[in-house]
Design a protein around this motif. Sequence first.
Motif, PDB file in Angstrom:
ATOM      1  N   TYR A   1      14.450 -29.893 -39.691  1.00 35.71           N
ATOM      2  CA  TYR A   1      15.640 -30.362 -40.413  1.00 35.71           C
ATOM      3  C   TYR A   1      16.082 -29.314 -41.437  1.00 35.71           C
ATOM      4  O   TYR A   1      17.247 -28.963 -41.531  1.00 35.71           O
ATOM      5  N   SER A   2      15.134 -28.808 -42.197  1.00 36.78           N
ATOM      6  CA  SER A   2      15.427 -27.726 -43.145  1.00 36.78           C
ATOM      7  C   SER A   2      14.272 -26.742 -43.151  1.00 36.78           C
ATOM      8  O   SER A   2      13.116 -27.132 -42.974  1.00 36.78           O
ATOM      9  N   VAL A   3      14.610 -25.459 -43.358  1.00 35.18           N
ATOM     10  CA  VAL A   3      13.602 -24.401 -43.350  1.00 35.18           C
ATOM     11  C   VAL A   3      13.825 -23.482 -44.542  1.00 35.18           C
ATOM     12  O   VAL A   3      14.941 -23.011 -44.772  1.00 35.18           O
ATOM     13  N   VAL A   4      12.767 -23.239 -45.289  1.00 35.19           N
ATOM     14  CA  VAL A   4      12.784 -22.259 -46.368  1.00 35.19           C
ATOM     15  C   VAL A   4      11.947 -21.068 -45.915  1.00 35.19           C
ATOM     16  O   VAL A   4      10.757 -21.215 -45.614  1.00 35.19           O
ATOM     17  N   ILE A   5      12.584 -19.916 -45.848  1.00 34.57           N
ATOM     18  CA  ILE A   5      11.875 -18.672 -45.529  1.00 34.57           C
ATOM     19  C   ILE A   5      11.617 -17.971 -46.858  1.00 34.57           C
ATOM     20  O   ILE A   5      12.557 -17.586 -47.549  1.00 34.57           O
ATOM     21  N   PRO A   6      10.375 -17.813 -47.246  1.00 37.24           N
ATOM     22  CA  PRO A   6      10.069 -17.346 -48.600  1.00 37.24           C
ATOM     23  C   PRO A   6      10.283 -15.852 -48.821  1.00 37.24           C
ATOM     24  O   PRO A   6      10.384 -15.070 -47.864  1.00 37.24           O
ATOM     25  N   GLU A   7      10.366 -15.496 -50.085  1.00 37.05           N
ATOM     26  CA  GLU A   7      10.510 -14.094 -50.481  1.00 37.05           C
ATOM     27  C   GLU A   7       9.331 -13.298 -49.951  1.00 37.05           C
ATOM     28  O   GLU A   7       8.180 -13.713 -50.065  1.00 37.05           O
TER      29      GLU A   7
ATOM     30  N   PHE B   1      15.225 -19.238 -34.110  1.00 39.81           N
ATOM     31  CA  PHE B   1      15.514 -20.657 -34.327  1.00 39.81           C
ATOM     32  C   PHE B   1      16.609 -21.160 -33.383  1.00 39.81           C
ATOM     33  O   PHE B   1      17.221 -22.193 -33.644  1.00 39.81           O
ATOM     34  N   ALA B   2      16.867 -20.451 -32.331  1.00 40.16           N
ATOM     35  CA  ALA B   2      17.959 -20.818 -31.422  1.00 40.16           C
ATOM     36  C   ALA B   2      17.724 -22.204 -30.819  1.00 40.16           C
ATOM     37  O   ALA B   2      16.604 -22.562 -30.446  1.00 40.16           O
ATOM     38  N   GLY B   3      18.796 -22.968 -30.745  1.00 41.14           N
ATOM     39  CA  GLY B   3      18.722 -24.261 -30.085  1.00 41.14           C
ATOM     40  C   GLY B   3      17.970 -25.334 -30.834  1.00 41.14           C
ATOM     41  O   GLY B   3      17.573 -26.343 -30.233  1.00 41.14           O
ATOM     42  N   CYS B   4      17.774 -25.150 -32.138  1.00 41.99           N
ATOM     43  CA  CYS B   4      17.135 -26.194 -32.955  1.00 41.99           C
ATOM     44  C   CYS B   4      18.234 -27.192 -33.348  1.00 41.99           C
ATOM     45  O   CYS B   4      18.901 -27.032 -34.377  1.00 41.99           O
ATOM     46  N   ALA B   5      18.404 -28.204 -32.531  1.00 41.02           N
ATOM     47  CA  ALA B   5      19.588 -29.056 -32.596  1.00 41.02           C
ATOM     48  C   ALA B   5      19.736 -29.833 -33.894  1.00 41.02           C
ATOM     49  O   ALA B   5      20.854 -30.200 -34.273  1.00 41.02           O
ATOM     50  N   ASN B   6      18.639 -30.072 -34.592  1.00 40.76           N
ATOM     51  CA  ASN B   6      18.701 -30.870 -35.817  1.00 40.76           C
ATOM     52  C   ASN B   6      18.557 -30.054 -37.096  1.00 40.76           C
ATOM     53  O   ASN B   6      18.564 -30.617 -38.187  1.00 40.76           O
ATOM     54  N   LEU B   7      18.427 -28.735 -36.939  1.00 36.89           N
ATOM     55  CA  LEU B   7      18.299 -27.876 -38.121  1.00 36.89           C
ATOM     56  C   LEU B   7      19.616 -27.845 -38.879  1.00 36.89           C
ATOM     57  O   LEU B   7      20.656 -27.469 -38.327  1.00 36.89           O
ATOM     58  N   ARG B   8      19.571 -28.252 -40.145  1.00 33.09           N
ATOM     59  CA  ARG B   8      20.786 -28.365 -40.942  1.00 33.09           C
ATOM     60  C   ARG B   8      20.885 -27.354 -42.077  1.00 33.09           C
ATOM     61  O   ARG B   8      21.959 -26.881 -42.409  1.00 33.09           O
ATOM     62  N   VAL B   9      19.735 -27.050 -42.689  1.00 37.22           N
ATOM     63  CA  VAL B   9      19.742 -26.238 -43.908  1.00 37.22           C
ATOM     64  C   VAL B   9      18.694 -25.132 -43.801  1.00 37.22           C
ATOM     65  O   VAL B   9      17.548 -25.395 -43.440  1.00 37.22           O
ATOM     66  N   VAL B  10      19.113 -23.898 -44.123  1.00 33.67           N
ATOM     67  CA  VAL B  10      18.200 -22.757 -44.112  1.00 33.67           C
ATOM     68  C   VAL B  10      18.336 -22.007 -45.427  1.00 33.67           C
ATOM     69  O   VAL B  10      19.452 -21.757 -45.904  1.00 33.67           O
ATOM     70  N   SER B  11      17.212 -21.628 -46.017  1.00 29.63           N
ATOM     71  CA  SER B  11      17.207 -20.805 -47.224  1.00 29.63           C
ATOM     72  C   SER B  11      16.581 -19.459 -46.887  1.00 29.63           C
ATOM     73  O   SER B  11      15.441 -19.399 -46.412  1.00 29.63           O
ATOM     74  N   LEU B  12      17.343 -18.381 -47.122  1.00 29.43           N
ATOM     75  CA  LEU B  12      16.878 -17.035 -46.795  1.00 29.43           C
ATOM     76  C   LEU B  12      16.492 -16.277 -48.062  1.00 29.43           C
ATOM     77  O   LEU B  12      17.170 -16.396 -49.085  1.00 29.43           O
ATOM     78  N   PRO B  13      15.452 -15.460 -48.008  1.00 30.69           N
ATOM     79  CA  PRO B  13      15.060 -14.671 -49.177  1.00 30.69           C
ATOM     80  C   PRO B  13      15.875 -13.387 -49.282  1.00 30.69           C
ATOM     81  O   PRO B  13      16.473 -12.937 -48.300  1.00 30.69           O
ATOM     82  N   THR B  14      15.880 -12.793 -50.451  1.00 27.77           N
ATOM     83  CA  THR B  14      16.588 -11.521 -50.630  1.00 27.77           C
ATOM     84  C   THR B  14      15.911 -10.400 -49.845  1.00 27.77           C
ATOM     85  O   THR B  14      16.547  -9.399 -49.519  1.00 27.77           O
ATOM     86  N   SER B  15      14.631 -10.566 -49.529  1.00 25.42           N
ATOM     87  CA  SER B  15      13.873  -9.511 -48.850  1.00 25.42           C
ATOM     88  C   SER B  15      14.219  -9.351 -47.377  1.00 25.42           C
ATOM     89  O   SER B  15      13.891  -8.322 -46.767  1.00 25.42           O
ATOM     90  N   VAL B  16      14.867 -10.322 -46.770  1.00 26.42           N
ATOM     91  CA  VAL B  16      15.215 -10.224 -45.354  1.00 26.42           C
ATOM     92  C   VAL B  16      16.257  -9.128 -45.143  1.00 26.42           C
ATOM     93  O   VAL B  16      17.310  -9.124 -45.783  1.00 26.42           O
ATOM     94  N   THR B  17      15.950  -8.194 -44.262  1.00 21.54           N
ATOM     95  CA  THR B  17      16.879  -7.100 -43.955  1.00 21.54           C
ATOM     96  C   THR B  17      17.588  -7.305 -42.620  1.00 21.54           C
ATOM     97  O   THR B  17      18.633  -6.717 -42.381  1.00 21.54           O
ATOM     98  N   THR B  18      16.998  -8.136 -41.756  1.00 19.71           N
ATOM     99  CA  THR B  18      17.560  -8.313 -40.425  1.00 19.71           C
ATOM    100  C   THR B  18      17.605  -9.782 -40.014  1.00 19.71           C
ATOM    101  O   THR B  18      16.595 -10.486 -40.094  1.00 19.71           O
TER     102      THR B  18
END
Length: 288
Positions: free
Chosen positions: A70-76, A86-103
């Motif tokens: 439903y929601s995913v937090v990807i940490p710093e 995460f392709a095709g995750c039909a119920n995923l609504r909210v994602v939090s991305l860290p500043t460290s993600v480059t790609t």
Amino acid sequence: NTDAEYKIILDKGYGIGGLISDGGNKLAGKYTLPLRADFTDDNGVVKRNVNVVYVAPNAFYKSPFANSLYSVVIPEGYTAVSGSAFAGCANLRVVSLPTSVTTIASYAFSNDTALYSVSLDVDNSMLASIGEAAFNKTKIEKFKIPFATKTIGKNAFADSALNEVWIYNKKATIGDKAFPAGTVIHGVSGSTAEAYVKANASMNYVFKADIEDILEQKLTTKDANSKFTITKTTNGYAISEYSGNGGLVIFPAFADYKAKDGTVTKDAPISLIAANLLKGSKYAPKVY
């Protein structure tokens, strides 16, 4: 997240390969991915508390747990969300991305038809690229693409609910049909975004030149809060660390050096800059 069990893989670093158990759905679909985990290799050898730095390709795609997210937090500390992670995750609504993600790789969140919110610290993000169809067929209506982003892949937001996007990098490369027809694109006057709108008249994009030319500003604004750590090497005095606000950073030719015994050498001549001074540093995207 203590009830969830993750698959950890090793390929150019340790990554999340998916879920083994969702803890009986005790987390109600809300997951914060781990920064550290135990890894068992093919020989059964266990490495404790390894540092996890990316989400692996196809990690949750067609997973038995794909629809439990439903929601995913990807940490710093994470640096990449790999292709179709995460392709095709039909119920995923909210994602939090860290500043460290480059790609954010191709199809990373593709066909997540319920996804409407992706939070990202635009001012400090190190995100360099958004891959092909990364957010296509989502419910995202507005998205701010950080200054650090140099590449936006084709169909990145195709067939999504996107109606407004902000592109802060004046020289970003934008792929074919990256946005749905009629999208309002905010950018810098004279930018590649403006040229993109003109070159794709059939898409009925609307360009608004209401973003300040951050690059020009940062290239001419000296960082008055620069701080440097000086070390003494066999080859002379070196700058080994930097911190500050970024922008135009002027490295000193001379600086005071303080030895471990407290002795201070005034105006020591700087002859070296340490290897990888800014590599992976939180200050890297701020220095121009």
